[in-house]
Write an enzyme that holds these catalytic residues in place. Sequence first.
Site, PDB file in Angstrom:
ATOM      1  N   GLY A  72       0.983  -1.436   0.060  1.00 35.55           N
ATOM      2  CA  GLY A  72      -0.276  -0.208  -0.264  1.00 35.55           C
ATOM      3  C   GLY A  72       1.109   1.757   0.003  1.00 35.55           C
ATOM      4  N   SER A  73       2.230   0.820  -0.492  1.00 35.96           N
ATOM      5  CA  SER A  73       2.728   2.345  -0.389  1.00 35.96           C
ATOM      6  C   SER A  73       2.242   3.152  -1.751  1.00 35.96           C
ATOM      7  CB  SER A  73       4.290   2.372  -0.760  1.00 35.96           C
ATOM      8  OG  SER A  73       4.533   2.124  -2.256  1.00 35.96           O
ATOM      9  N   ASN A  74       1.312   3.395  -2.768  1.00 35.79           N
ATOM     10  CA  ASN A  74       0.843   4.011  -3.704  1.00 35.79           C
ATOM     11  C   ASN A  74      -0.403   4.482  -3.180  1.00 35.79           C
ATOM     12  OD1 ASN A  74       2.160   4.454  -6.449  1.00 35.79           O
ATOM     13  ND2 ASN A  74       2.451   2.075  -6.264  1.00 35.79           N
ATOM     14  N   LYS A  99     -16.100 -15.347  -9.847  1.00 32.34           N
ATOM     15  CA  LYS A  99     -15.716 -14.453  -9.563  1.00 32.34           C
ATOM     16  C   LYS A  99     -16.379 -12.707  -9.471  1.00 32.34           C
ATOM     17  CE  LYS A  99     -12.021 -11.341 -12.707  1.00 32.34           C
ATOM     18  NZ  LYS A  99     -10.609 -11.943 -11.726  1.00 32.34           N
ATOM     19  N   MET A 159      -3.711  -6.960  -7.447  1.00 27.49           N
ATOM     20  CA  MET A 159      -3.382  -8.010  -7.780  1.00 27.49           C
ATOM     21  C   MET A 159      -4.554  -9.326  -8.485  1.00 27.49           C
ATOM     22  SD  MET A 159      -0.192  -6.677  -8.245  1.00 27.49           S
ATOM     23  CE  MET A 159       0.915  -7.491  -8.628  1.00 27.49           C
ATOM     24  N   ARG A 160      -5.335  -8.520  -8.844  1.00 27.50           N
ATOM     25  CA  ARG A 160      -6.487 -10.040  -9.485  1.00 27.50           C
ATOM     26  C   ARG A 160      -6.504  -8.915 -10.900  1.00 27.50           C
ATOM     27  NH1 ARG A 160      -9.331 -13.656  -6.684  1.00 27.50           N
ATOM     28  NH2 ARG A 160      -7.563 -13.226  -4.428  1.00 27.50           N
ATOM     29  N   LEU A 161      -7.316  -9.489 -12.086  1.00 23.96           N
ATOM     30  CA  LEU A 161      -7.446  -9.287 -13.185  1.00 23.96           C
ATOM     31  C   LEU A 161      -8.918  -9.206 -13.079  1.00 23.96           C
ATOM     32  CD1 LEU A 161      -6.931  -8.314 -16.367  1.00 23.96           C
ATOM     33  CD2 LEU A 161      -7.769 -11.283 -16.822  1.00 23.96           C
ATOM     34  N   ASN A 210      -5.206   2.231 -12.826  1.00 26.67           N
ATOM     35  CA  ASN A 210      -4.524   1.250 -12.476  1.00 26.67           C
ATOM     36  C   ASN A 210      -2.887   1.671 -12.141  1.00 26.67           C
ATOM     37  OD1 ASN A 210      -3.522  -0.866 -11.680  1.00 26.67           O
ATOM     38  ND2 ASN A 210      -3.318  -1.945 -13.059  1.00 26.67           N
ATOM     39  N   HIS A 212       0.880   0.747 -13.316  1.00 23.90           N
ATOM     40  CA  HIS A 212       2.099  -0.518 -13.468  1.00 23.90           C
ATOM     41  C   HIS A 212       3.024  -0.047 -13.757  1.00 23.90           C
ATOM     42  CE1 HIS A 212       2.318  -4.249 -15.230  1.00 23.90           C
ATOM     43  NE2 HIS A 212       3.331  -3.895 -15.506  1.00 23.90           N
TER      44      HIS A 212
HETATM   45  C1  GAR Z   1       3.686  -1.121  -7.804  1.00 20.82           C
HETATM   46  O1  GAR Z   1       4.596  -1.555  -8.109  1.00 20.82           O
HETATM   47  C2  GAR Z   1       2.594  -1.983  -8.165  1.00 20.82           C
HETATM   48  O2  GAR Z   1       2.642  -0.981  -9.810  1.00 20.82           O
HETATM   49  C3  GAR Z   1       2.723  -2.980  -8.614  1.00 20.82           C
HETATM   50  O3  GAR Z   1       2.662  -2.940  -7.143  1.00 20.82           O
HETATM   51  C4  GAR Z   1       2.975  -2.426  -6.444  1.00 20.82           C
HETATM   52  C5  GAR Z   1       2.708  -2.246  -5.341  1.00 20.82           C
HETATM   53  O4  GAR Z   1       2.798  -1.732  -4.654  1.00 20.82           O
HETATM   54  N1  GAR Z   1       1.312  -2.565  -9.209  1.00 20.82           N
HETATM   55  C6  GAR Z   1       1.221  -4.446 -10.318  1.00 20.82           C
HETATM   56  O5  GAR Z   1       2.120  -4.902 -11.070  1.00 20.82           O
HETATM   57  C7  GAR Z   1       0.178  -4.261 -10.765  1.00 20.82           C
HETATM   58  N2  GAR Z   1       0.011  -5.189 -12.422  1.00 20.82           N
HETATM   59  P1  GAR Z   1       2.140  -1.312  -3.182  1.00 20.82           P
HETATM   60  O6  GAR Z   1       1.339  -1.781  -3.026  1.00 20.82           O
HETATM   61  O7  GAR Z   1       3.368  -0.624  -1.941  1.00 20.82           O
HETATM   62  O8  GAR Z   1       1.217   0.142  -3.877  1.00 20.82           O
END
Ligand code: GAR
Length: 212
Positions: free
Chosen positions: A14-16, A67, A92-94, A109, A111
């Site tokens: 969850g850093s984003n 789903k 991390m789910r489609l 999203n 990426h």
């Molecule tokens: C981030 O790097 C994000 O871009 C990636 O997961 C990480 C989550 O970090 N997402 C994917 O790879 C989606 N395909 P976070 O939980 O610290 O935000």
Amino acid sequence: MAKLRLGVLVSGRGSNLQAIIDTIEAGNLDAEVKVVITDKSEAYALERAKNHNIPGVYVNPMQYTNKAEYEKAVVQILAEDRVELVVLAGYMRLVGSVLLEAYPSRIMNIHPALLPAFPGAHGQRDAVSYGVRFSGCTVHFVDKGMDTGPIILQAVVPVMQDDDEDTLAARIIKEEHKIYSQAIQLYAEGRLKVEGRRVMISGECGVESGEC
Ligand code: GAR
């Protein structure tokens, strides 16, 4: 002016999410996180939500027959909080049709690669293995494909000779934390318009006209 109501979907650290909360609290993003939803009970993102008095909800996909049923439960929570934009932050789910139809062109999203290169769960690892000299991150609207939706913003970082997945990820995540809030702010300002595959940003300079 009313703030944009966000629902953030997460699976892990969850850093984003944290960067979005911090940008809001710094007064640089006209939005509020109304709810954080996770598919993983152990997601540290739940702690982060709690620290900021944001409701955090764990929805266990295993408790649903498929789903669609799982996503109906997610949509119900988002609807109760009158969420206007769904933000996937390490989710991390489609995304399936139930969520997509409930929020058409209203799911973003992030990426950790320069899409369309290196989609999927290992964007940084795949970039290092391939040997590209530059990688980065992409904020895009979500469609039914895996990391295929219209691109809103990207940021580029160099890939160094001695990089591994982790060192590259550390360089990329700094940019993620900047451009996700920027993209959400553009949405909040009503400046994003999807035209086919392209996302037009109003007020951005045109190359031909030279006008902003
Ligand atoms: C981030 O790097 C994000 O871009 C990636 O997961 C990480 C989550 O970090 N997402 C994917 O790879 C989606 N395909 P976070 O939980 O610290 O935000």
